[in-house]
Write an enzyme that holds these catalytic residues in place. Structure first.
Site, PDB file in Angstrom:
ATOM      1  N   CYS A 176      42.843  37.465  46.912  1.00 21.23           N
ATOM      2  CA  CYS A 176      43.223  38.865  46.667  1.00 21.23           C
ATOM      3  C   CYS A 176      42.423  39.760  47.606  1.00 21.23           C
ATOM      4  CB  CYS A 176      42.922  39.289  45.233  1.00 21.23           C
ATOM      5  SG  CYS A 176      43.628  38.242  43.964  1.00 21.23           S
TER       6      CYS A 176
ATOM      7  N   HIS B 248      42.710  43.233  49.724  1.00 23.23           N
ATOM      8  CA  HIS B 248      42.277  44.311  48.824  1.00 23.23           C
ATOM      9  C   HIS B 248      40.771  44.383  48.654  1.00 23.23           C
ATOM     10  CE1 HIS B 248      46.334  45.432  47.603  1.00 23.23           C
ATOM     11  NE2 HIS B 248      46.628  44.151  47.540  1.00 23.23           N
TER      12      HIS B 248
ATOM     13  N   ARG C  27      53.432  43.094  39.401  1.00 18.32           N
ATOM     14  CA  ARG C  27      52.645  43.296  40.632  1.00 18.32           C
ATOM     15  C   ARG C  27      51.774  42.067  40.927  1.00 18.32           C
ATOM     16  NH1 ARG C  27      53.316  45.178  45.172  1.00 18.32           N
ATOM     17  NH2 ARG C  27      53.056  42.963  45.379  1.00 18.32           N
TER      18      ARG C  27
ATOM     19  N   CYS D  66      52.088  39.547  44.088  1.00 14.42           N
ATOM     20  CA  CYS D  66      50.930  39.379  44.975  1.00 14.42           C
ATOM     21  C   CYS D  66      50.635  37.890  45.171  1.00 14.42           C
ATOM     22  CB  CYS D  66      49.705  40.084  44.409  1.00 14.42           C
ATOM     23  SG  CYS D  66      49.521  41.785  44.997  1.00 14.42           S
TER      24      CYS D  66
END
Lengths: 293, 103, 205
Positions: A202, A206, A250, A254
């Site tokens: 992730c 991010h 979401r 992702c």
């Protein structure tokens, strides 16, 4: 666009608003936004780039007319309606503040629930209530858990309703219970875990401020403002396609783009990841279901 | 049956501002699904708004309007407490009517 | 598709390193991985094996992507050993195809068609050609790549190597290893090299 308007007895009727509002929500407008050229080509610094700044303005205008409210309304209906094999409503569902208390519950989830001895996020808890109170089968709810052109699953509307009932409240995700702290720590590990054919975690996208994929600004979810930006927008009405999505969707999409296998719907993995993100955003005001491009 | 609309009606100065959010797919009939099959057209054709029983809008819309559309009107001469009724009919004959009072 | 050419060549070094990072964080990591293995399921081409770290990922995961210098150098060498340069010695293909590959973001997800050629997803993270204004900023700008670095054969090889396996030059780079994992074919990588290095490519105008 054809408008045949017959004026009634009330003489002065102005249609101000029809065309702009309708067009603003329409696909052509949204696409135009995507195609809008970025200025200042070389060495673009992200956040807030012109495209995003434009969209932010656009969103402010729409905030009062966010179609997400249609789903809040639908969710409220579903909450109070007697349904399922047990023909019960969800009015006895305990979202952490006692049976039936919806107001302010969303900004305090994920949290520990003693009845299951587990940490649960909002949608996970709602699905749990649909199972235990109404007799729905979790496996059935997991079959098509995300909104499509043809349908919006009930847990999506319900989660949107529950989220709307925390509008304007501060995020206060509890971290007192050891399991809540554990969820945060495990969530942080999931967030940073690189694997799969692209070596992505992730955090690859991010974990830093001011980065973009194409023109989409990526919130840094390990920072307070970034985590809030991410938490803030969900559940969100996506104008591309006009679909209502929760943060469960979401996370799922992702992981798809991370080239991972598929996470189970409302699984503990997602709860822990959401705990990590939401705790990072603690103290900031949740504005309610959002609207997205 | 179609899902309910969300209607807001508020006095702003000497006019009532009416805003309506409608829940509708507004399918154009020109899109194809994943399998390449045309998704049949399904859209709102007519919209009417009445204030205390008097028609103030009788309009026709079509496929150029997006999914879950928003409409806004300003109506002069209305006052707080007046009953606003918004109705629509789509091309399949489905219809929906919702009401609220101006505040 | 063999995407698990695990570079465990320096496993001795790795084990030594892993032992040096026991800490509580590792318990949570083990818990996280076990949880994912329980909660995830295979879908499309995305099998459950993708949840396993290979040697390189394991090092990067345990060092917050900042591996100690010695280990990084050793493992970068291991990665370099698996580099396959084109047998015909030609490193540049057609920049026009390269542009298409750079634009395409598909490949390796559970919704992708198995067997269909993958894209390079390059514009997701890099500025490249002057006409594409929708580009990401996770990676550095590659505009004028050849023009600024020079059109030498060494730079062609550098570009080919970077795309084939970005980890050869930077062990915990954020960029995927497109050749190493078999995501892109030799011809596709050649076309991308041309996009960056061909003097007539718009990138170098």
């Amino acid at each position: 666009m054809k408008y045949t308007i017959t004026l009634g007895a009330l003489a002065a009727l102005s249609l101000a608003g029809i065309a702009p509002s309708a067009a603003a929500q329409g696909k052509p407008a949204a696409e135009k936004h995507h195609m809008k050229p970025m200025h200042a080509m070389p060495a673009m610094k992200a956040a807030p780039d012109p495209t995003t700044a434009d969209f932010e303005k656009f969103r402010e205008v729409l905030e009062d007319d966010n179609p997400a409210e249609l789903f809040e309304q639908k969710g409220k209906e579903l909450w109070t309606m007697k349904r399922g094999p047990k023909n019960a409503s969800l009015e006895q569902c305990d979202l952490g503040l006692g049976p039936g208390v919806v107001k302010g519950a969303y900004v305090k989830m994920p949290r520990y629930f003693a009845d299951v001895d587990q940490v649960m996020d909002a949608e996970r808890r709602i699905v749990y209530c649909m199972e235990t109170l109404q007799g729905f089968k979790a496996a059935d709810l997991a079959k098509k858990p995300f909104s499509s052109d043809s349908s919006t699953p009930d847990p999506v509307s319900l989660t949107t309703y529950v989220a709307g009932q925390s509008r304007g409240m501060k995020l206060a995700i509890p971290q007192k219970n050891p399991k809540e702290r554990e969820a945060f720590e495990v969530g942080r590990e999931i967030f940073h875990y690189r694997a799969g054919p692209y070596d992505f975690s992730c955090a690859t996208c991010h974990g830093e401020d001011g980065k973009r994929i194409r023109t989409q600004v990526l919130p840094n979810l390990s920072s307070k403002s970034g985590a809030m930006a991410a938490t803030q927008g969900w559940p969100g009405y996506r104008m591309t396609g006009g679909l209502m999505h929760t943060i469960q969707w979401r996370m799922n999409d992702c992981f798809r783009q991370q080239r991972f296998p598929e996470p189970g719907y409302v699984s503990q993995t997602i709860t822990d990841l959401l705990t990590y993100m939401a705790v990072n955003a603690n103290g900031q005001v949740y504005k309610g279901p959002g609207i997205k491009r | 049956m179609a899902d309910p609309m969300k209607i807001r009606a508020q006095m702003k100065g000497d006019a009532a501002e009416i805003r309506v959010l409608m829940s509708h797919p507004m399918e154009t009939g020109q899109r194809k699904d994943g399998a390449g099959k045309v998704i049949p057209a399904h859209f709102i054709q007519s919209v009417t708004v009445t204030v205390n029983g008097k028609t103030v809008v009788d309009g026709q819309i079509g496929t150029s309007v997006s999914r879950n559309p928003v409409f806004g009107f300003r109506v002069k001469g209305a006052k707080a407490g007046d009953k606003v009724v918004v109705s629509w009919v789509d091309n399949t004959g489905d219809k929906r009517s919702d009401e609220t009072a101006i505040n | 598709m063999n995407i698990r050419n695990i570079s465990l060549l320096s496993s001795a070094a790795m084990i030594a390193l892993l032992a040096a990072f026991p800490s509580q964080a590792q318990d949570y990591r083990a818990q996280a991985v076990a949880m994912m293995k329980r909660d995830f399921h295979a879908k499309g081409m995305a099998g459950m094996d993708r949840l396993n770290e290979d040697g390189l990922q394991a090092i990067c995961n345990r060092t917050n992507n900042k591996p100690p210098k010695g280990i990084a150098e050793q493992m970068e060498k291991d990665e370099a050993a698996s580099l396959k340069l084109p047998a015909d010695g030609k490193l540049m293909g057609d920049w026009k195809s390269g542009e298409k590959i750079a634009q395409a973001g598909n490949g390796m997800t559970w919704s992708d068609k198995p067997g269909a050629p993958a894209g390079g997803s390059c514009y997701n993270c890099h500025q490249i050609g002057p006409k594409e204004t929708s580009f990401g900023t996770i990676g550095p700008s590659l505009f004028h790549f050849g023009k600024t670095r020079g059109f030498s054969p060494e730079n062609q090889k550098y570009a080919y190597t970077k795309i084939y396996d970005s980890k050869i030059t930077n062990l915990c780079s954020s960029m995927p290893r497109f050749g190493h994992t078999g995501t892109l074919t030799e011809q596709q990588i050649k076309d991308l090299v041309a996009l960056l290095m061909d003097p007539s490519s718009p990138v170098n105008q």
